[in-house]
Design an enzyme around this catalytic site. Structure first.
Site, PDB file in Angstrom:
ATOM      1  N   LYS A  81     -10.274  -4.327  -6.560  1.00  0.00           N
ATOM      2  CA  LYS A  81      -9.310  -3.335  -6.074  1.00  0.00           C
ATOM      3  C   LYS A  81      -9.884  -1.930  -6.111  1.00  0.00           C
ATOM      4  O   LYS A  81      -9.554  -1.101  -5.262  1.00  0.00           O
ATOM      5  CB  LYS A  81      -8.003  -3.400  -6.870  1.00  0.00           C
ATOM      6  CG  LYS A  81      -7.161  -4.614  -6.514  1.00  0.00           C
ATOM      7  CD  LYS A  81      -5.727  -4.468  -6.981  1.00  0.00           C
ATOM      8  CE  LYS A  81      -4.907  -5.696  -6.615  1.00  0.00           C
ATOM      9  NZ  LYS A  81      -3.574  -5.684  -7.211  1.00  0.00           N
ATOM     10  N   LYS A 119      -8.217 -17.435   1.013  1.00  0.00           N
ATOM     11  CA  LYS A 119      -6.795 -17.700   0.770  1.00  0.00           C
ATOM     12  C   LYS A 119      -5.926 -16.940   1.793  1.00  0.00           C
ATOM     13  O   LYS A 119      -6.277 -15.825   2.166  1.00  0.00           O
ATOM     14  CB  LYS A 119      -6.460 -17.200  -0.642  1.00  0.00           C
ATOM     15  CG  LYS A 119      -5.295 -17.905  -1.294  1.00  0.00           C
ATOM     16  CD  LYS A 119      -5.233 -17.563  -2.766  1.00  0.00           C
ATOM     17  CE  LYS A 119      -3.797 -17.321  -3.192  1.00  0.00           C
ATOM     18  NZ  LYS A 119      -3.656 -17.042  -4.620  1.00  0.00           N
ATOM     19  N   LYS A 138      -1.114 -11.846   2.134  1.00  0.00           N
ATOM     20  CA  LYS A 138      -0.181 -10.942   2.808  1.00  0.00           C
ATOM     21  C   LYS A 138      -0.856  -9.631   3.167  1.00  0.00           C
ATOM     22  O   LYS A 138      -0.337  -8.860   3.959  1.00  0.00           O
ATOM     23  CB  LYS A 138       1.080 -10.730   1.964  1.00  0.00           C
ATOM     24  CG  LYS A 138       0.850 -10.231   0.570  1.00  0.00           C
ATOM     25  CD  LYS A 138       2.131 -10.291  -0.245  1.00  0.00           C
ATOM     26  CE  LYS A 138       1.806  -9.999  -1.703  1.00  0.00           C
ATOM     27  NZ  LYS A 138       2.905 -10.166  -2.594  1.00  0.00           N
TER      28      LYS A 138
END
Ligand code: TRP
Length: 335
Positions: free
Chosen positions: A115, A197, A200
């Site tokens: 991140k 994966k 969203k």
């Protein structure tokens, strides 16, 4: 233990549009687990602000997520569905646990590294301490099990370390939680890059099925799903695109991969894509109508929000008061 049942805690962020992966991989399992455990399912809005958010969107999506929990079949009379920010004990315990967590431990967290690379202009202290807030979430409810995706296992490991460290100093204060990684549909992959994966936050809208996508959109996205040139429907690692389609089909129909392969034997990829698209649309339609119904019932949703936040706060404060006493904060004066 709570009323003779083991305690389960899990949380989801309301940032981004929820995908079929969130539903089949997590939410659907949460519904099943709600019968067996005393469940706390939290909308973790405090975690969300580790990345800059638009206030109106954050508020809207938090409510939408809570409604989705109920629409998916979680009974808010039995399970506790609430916003993290409505129970101040989360932030308070997180502060205390910060003082029992080492910089070196947090530095090793792979999600923090990922991140901070992604948000290089906003590497804030909250992002660094994200796993400590998660530990507070879990430990406040004396949780026995925590269903999480495999990407969160490292955070659960650190939660156990922090709890153990605290218990070693102050006695048995926290239950040491166990991770729970579901078997069925735990990993729904991207339709465009089946090695990744379904997420969203994916920038390619064709990579994910969003829970609010309409039938035509769903079918169009499946038609465009990346497959391979083997021209054979089989369930094997060498064909990740086809395998993902079969996984999605099985998660929706409760069939086994063997049964699905047999059903599509000798047929083309186009047939498979169409069948999976139709099946997914059939599964999502009732969910979408339930969301619409619940969204219209403001008074009911408001009452769920209020009652469940009170219930969560009751249990959370019990643990928090115990912790505060153990570390030497002055006891509250009663009466
Ligand atoms: N970090 C989790 C995720 O992104 C969400 C989360 C926050 C969570 N607190 C939690 C999950 C506690 C399980 C338990 O998926």
């Amino acid at each position: 233990m709570l009323d003779g049942k083991k305690v389960l805690f899990s949380g989801m962020q309301s940032t981004g549009n929820l995908t079929l992966g969130n539903y089949l991989g997590a939410l659907k399992n949460w519904v099943k687990l709600a019968d067996e455990y005393e469940c706390f399912y939290c909308v973790v809005d405090e975690h969300s602000i580790t990345v800059r958010q638009d206030p109106a969107t954050l508020r809207k999506r938090a409510r939408a997520l809570l409604i989705l929990y109920i629409a998916a079949g979680i009974d808010p009379e039995k399970s506790c569905l609430y916003y993290q920010s409505h129970v101040s004990a989360h932030a308070e315990l997180a502060w205390i646990l910060n003082c029992f967590t080492y910089m070196g431990e947090m530095n090793r967290m792979t999600q923090f590294k990922d991140k901070s690379a992604k948000h290089a202009d906003n590497i804030n202290v909250g992002l660094f301490a994200y796993p400590v807030l998660m530990a507070a979430d879990i430990l406040l409810y004396q949780s026995d099990i925590v269903p999480v995706g495999s990407d969160q296992l490292q955070h659960l490991e650190i939660t156990r370390d922090i709890a153990q460290r605290f218990n070693n100093i102050y006695g048995d204060v926290f239950t040491i939680p166990e991770p729970y990684v579901g078997k069925v549909g735990a990993r729904i992959m991207s339709l465009q890059e089946p090695s990744k994966k379904m997420s969203k936050s994916d920038e390619n809208p064709n990579a994910s099925i969003y829970l609010m996508d309409d039938r035509d959109t769903i079918i169009r996205k499946f038609k465009r799903a990346v497959t391979d040139s083997e021209a054979m429907i089989a369930y094997r690692e060498e064909q990740p695109g086809i395998r993902n389609l079969i996984d999605i089909y099985c998660a929706c129909t409760n069939k086994t991969s063997g049964e699905a392969v047999k059903e599509f034997e000798g047929r083309g990829y186009g047939d498979l894509k169409m069948a999976v698209g139709e099946t997914v649309a059939d599964v999502l339609l009732p969910l979408q109508s339930r969301v619409a119904e619940l969204s219209a019932d403001k008074a009911y949703i408001d009452s769920v929000i209020k009652n469940n936040a009170e219930k969560a706060a009751y249990y959370a404060n019990k643990t928090l008061r115990k912790v505060q006493h153990k570390i030497g904060f002055p006891d509250r004066v009663r009466g």
